[in-house]
Design a protein around this motif. Structure first.
Motif, PDB file in Angstrom:
ATOM      1  N   THR A 216      15.100  68.043 -29.692  1.00 30.96           N
ATOM      2  CA  THR A 216      14.469  66.919 -30.361  1.00 30.96           C
ATOM      3  C   THR A 216      13.668  67.504 -31.518  1.00 30.96           C
ATOM      4  N   ALA A 217      13.816  66.906 -32.688  1.00 34.59           N
ATOM      5  CA  ALA A 217      13.164  67.466 -33.881  1.00 34.59           C
ATOM      6  C   ALA A 217      12.583  66.337 -34.723  1.00 34.59           C
ATOM      7  N   GLU A 218      11.606  66.720 -35.547  1.00 32.41           N
ATOM      8  CA  GLU A 218      10.938  65.757 -36.425  1.00 32.41           C
ATOM      9  C   GLU A 218      11.210  66.141 -37.873  1.00 32.41           C
ATOM     10  N   ILE A 219      11.457  65.136 -38.690  1.00 31.32           N
ATOM     11  CA  ILE A 219      11.685  65.412 -40.109  1.00 31.32           C
ATOM     12  C   ILE A 219      10.344  65.731 -40.762  1.00 31.32           C
ATOM     13  N   THR A 220      10.232  66.933 -41.372  1.00 32.13           N
ATOM     14  CA  THR A 220       8.980  67.304 -42.033  1.00 32.13           C
ATOM     15  C   THR A 220       9.125  67.319 -43.548  1.00 32.13           C
ATOM     16  N   LEU A 221      10.380  67.306 -44.043  1.00 34.15           N
ATOM     17  CA  LEU A 221      10.618  67.183 -45.488  1.00 34.15           C
ATOM     18  C   LEU A 221      11.875  66.339 -45.665  1.00 34.15           C
ATOM     19  N   ASP A 222      11.752  65.224 -46.429  1.00 31.50           N
ATOM     20  CA  ASP A 222      12.929  64.349 -46.583  1.00 31.50           C
ATOM     21  C   ASP A 222      13.523  64.444 -47.986  1.00 31.50           C
ATOM     22  N   ASN A 223      13.693  65.679 -48.434  1.00 29.14           N
ATOM     23  CA  ASN A 223      14.372  65.937 -49.707  1.00 29.14           C
ATOM     24  C   ASN A 223      15.878  65.699 -49.507  1.00 29.14           C
ATOM     25  N   PRO A 224      16.504  64.839 -50.338  1.00 29.25           N
ATOM     26  CA  PRO A 224      17.921  64.513 -50.107  1.00 29.25           C
ATOM     27  C   PRO A 224      18.866  65.689 -50.296  1.00 29.25           C
ATOM     28  N   LYS A 225      18.373  66.804 -50.815  1.00 27.66           N
ATOM     29  CA  LYS A 225      19.221  67.998 -50.917  1.00 27.66           C
ATOM     30  C   LYS A 225      18.898  69.002 -49.817  1.00 27.66           C
TER      31      LYS A 225
ATOM     32  N   TYR B 266      14.570  73.881 -38.861  1.00 28.62           N
ATOM     33  CA  TYR B 266      15.988  73.911 -39.230  1.00 28.62           C
ATOM     34  C   TYR B 266      16.155  73.109 -40.508  1.00 28.62           C
ATOM     35  N   THR B 267      16.949  73.641 -41.430  1.00 24.99           N
ATOM     36  CA  THR B 267      17.194  72.944 -42.692  1.00 24.99           C
ATOM     37  C   THR B 267      18.620  72.423 -42.703  1.00 24.99           C
TER      38      THR B 267
ATOM     39  N   LEU C 162      13.572  70.141 -40.676  1.00 24.77           N
ATOM     40  CA  LEU C 162      13.255  69.596 -39.361  1.00 24.77           C
ATOM     41  C   LEU C 162      12.399  70.590 -38.597  1.00 24.77           C
ATOM     42  N   SER C 163      11.426  70.067 -37.859  1.00 23.86           N
ATOM     43  CA  SER C 163      10.613  70.912 -37.004  1.00 23.86           C
ATOM     44  C   SER C 163      11.000  70.612 -35.548  1.00 23.86           C
ATOM     45  N   ILE C 164      11.374  71.677 -34.821  1.00 24.27           N
ATOM     46  CA  ILE C 164      11.840  71.489 -33.442  1.00 24.27           C
ATOM     47  C   ILE C 164      10.647  71.184 -32.532  1.00 24.27           C
ATOM     48  N   LEU C 165      10.720  70.088 -31.799  1.00 26.32           N
ATOM     49  CA  LEU C 165       9.636  69.724 -30.886  1.00 26.32           C
ATOM     50  C   LEU C 165       9.943  70.125 -29.451  1.00 26.32           C
TER      51      LEU C 165
END
Lengths: 234, 234
Positions: free
Chosen positions: A47-56, A14-15, A60-63
């Protein structure tokens, strides 16, 4: 853990939109690998994990997903005349979301001082309360509608009207309903429903309820209804 | 009919102060001969007639008094940690006054973000709700006090504490109390009571209560308590 409202979630990733991404990276300062929760408003709790922390554009990858998270055991629909001071109805929406409600319809009655509501703004209040109180279901805010038009709509559950007119028998909600049903409950404006509006409801099969001897403001009456229905269903 | 709060009423006539006199004559435009209601905050509900409409000094002649007007059948004392955003506790005070409450104590706990409250301002909120909802009894707002000092005070009724810590058995209020009693109920701050604070209360004979599965804000939890106690006593 931080929670995001993601009604359009559909895949294993999810973005976040630009605003949420900025909040996530710049305000919350969450780096790649951080865990967050998502709710989709339809019972999904992720529950999801941040896989890219671009501020724009935070990805998220769903776990994990839990469906029907804290599913409610009844359906409560309150149709309430919006208050003159919109803060009061916003308070009601926030508190009702915390306590548990499924559907709200702003009804414009004969004595309504406020005849226009900004649904976008009210929906934001609801969404904020959904996140704050960790609800996976988002209460549905219907568009404002005139009382007469609303009364022509079909409704198949238990139907009650709260009014203060000294007319006919009134009972407590606990004497009128049984648990685990669909309920539609009408709450009038500051100046109450008119006798004609009450009669229309009674003729449509609504039962008259009392909330006790207290003289309650519109939003307090509506919240009292919300308390009582949730209490009877817990 | 307009209502005035007159806690110092003592005779068959009453003189409104300058602010109320101005309001009565200039805003409400009530002439000599008009009837108004007075509440003394101690159960007295009066009907009075304006005998002098001087905008600096309105004189009222008492025509009738009803003592013990809507006397409550229990005594509810809620001790609550004031919220960081004072609007939230003001909202609680207004709504609790409408629904029925007797005594409120702001308690400063270990995790309280707000440690100072302006009692004058909070009392004005209560008085306004007293008049609006036509209560003859004015809820008592005690001075803010530290949790530890508060717990050293004697209290002879049923004592409950609402907390969210996963520790020990918790029950619904309805399973813990019987009607028509004196109740003291503690509600913690946004970050909850500490385990030490909860243990102190349990050692003092407080029972732990649950308000259900919902994650409630401080002021919503306090109002939920108020609703439930009034419901069980109606």
């Amino acid at each position: 853990m931080h929670i995001f409202y993601t009604p359009d979630i559909a895949h294993n990733t999810y973005t976040l939109n630009e605003e949420e991404s900025k909040h996530c990276v710049r305000v919350l300062r969450l780096p790649v690998g951080s865990l967050v929760n998502l709710v989709d408003g339809n019972g999904g709790f992720y529950t999801a994990e941040i896989t890219l922390d671009n501020p724009k554009k935070v990805v998220l990858s769903i776990l994990n997903v839990e469906r029907g998270f804290h599913k409610r055991n009844h359906h409560l629909h309150i149709a309430v005349a919006p208050t003159k001071n919109i803060d009061r109805i916003e308070w009601f929406l926030e508190k009702a979301t915390e306590l548990g409600i499924d559907e709200i319809t702003p009804i414009i009655t004969d004595r309504s001082e406020r005849r226009i509501v900004k649904e976008d703004r009210l929906n934001k209040v609801i969404t904020s309360a959904v996140k704050q109180s960790i609800k996976a279901y988002h209460p549905k805010l219907n568009g404002a509608i005139s009382y007469d038009a609303f009364m022509k709509l079909p409704f198949d559950g238990e139907k009650l009207i709260a009014h203060c007119i000294d007319q006919g028998e009134k009972k407590y909600i606990s004497d009128l309903v049984v648990p685990h049903q669909k309920y539609l409950i009408l709450v009038g404006p500051e100046g109450d429903f008119t006798p004609e509006e009450v009669n229309l409801a009674l003729n449509k099969g609504f039962k008259a309820l009392t909330l006790g001897d207290n003289r309650l403001r519109t939003e307090t009456a509506a919240l009292s209804v919300c308390f009582e229905i949730n209490y009877l269903n817990r």
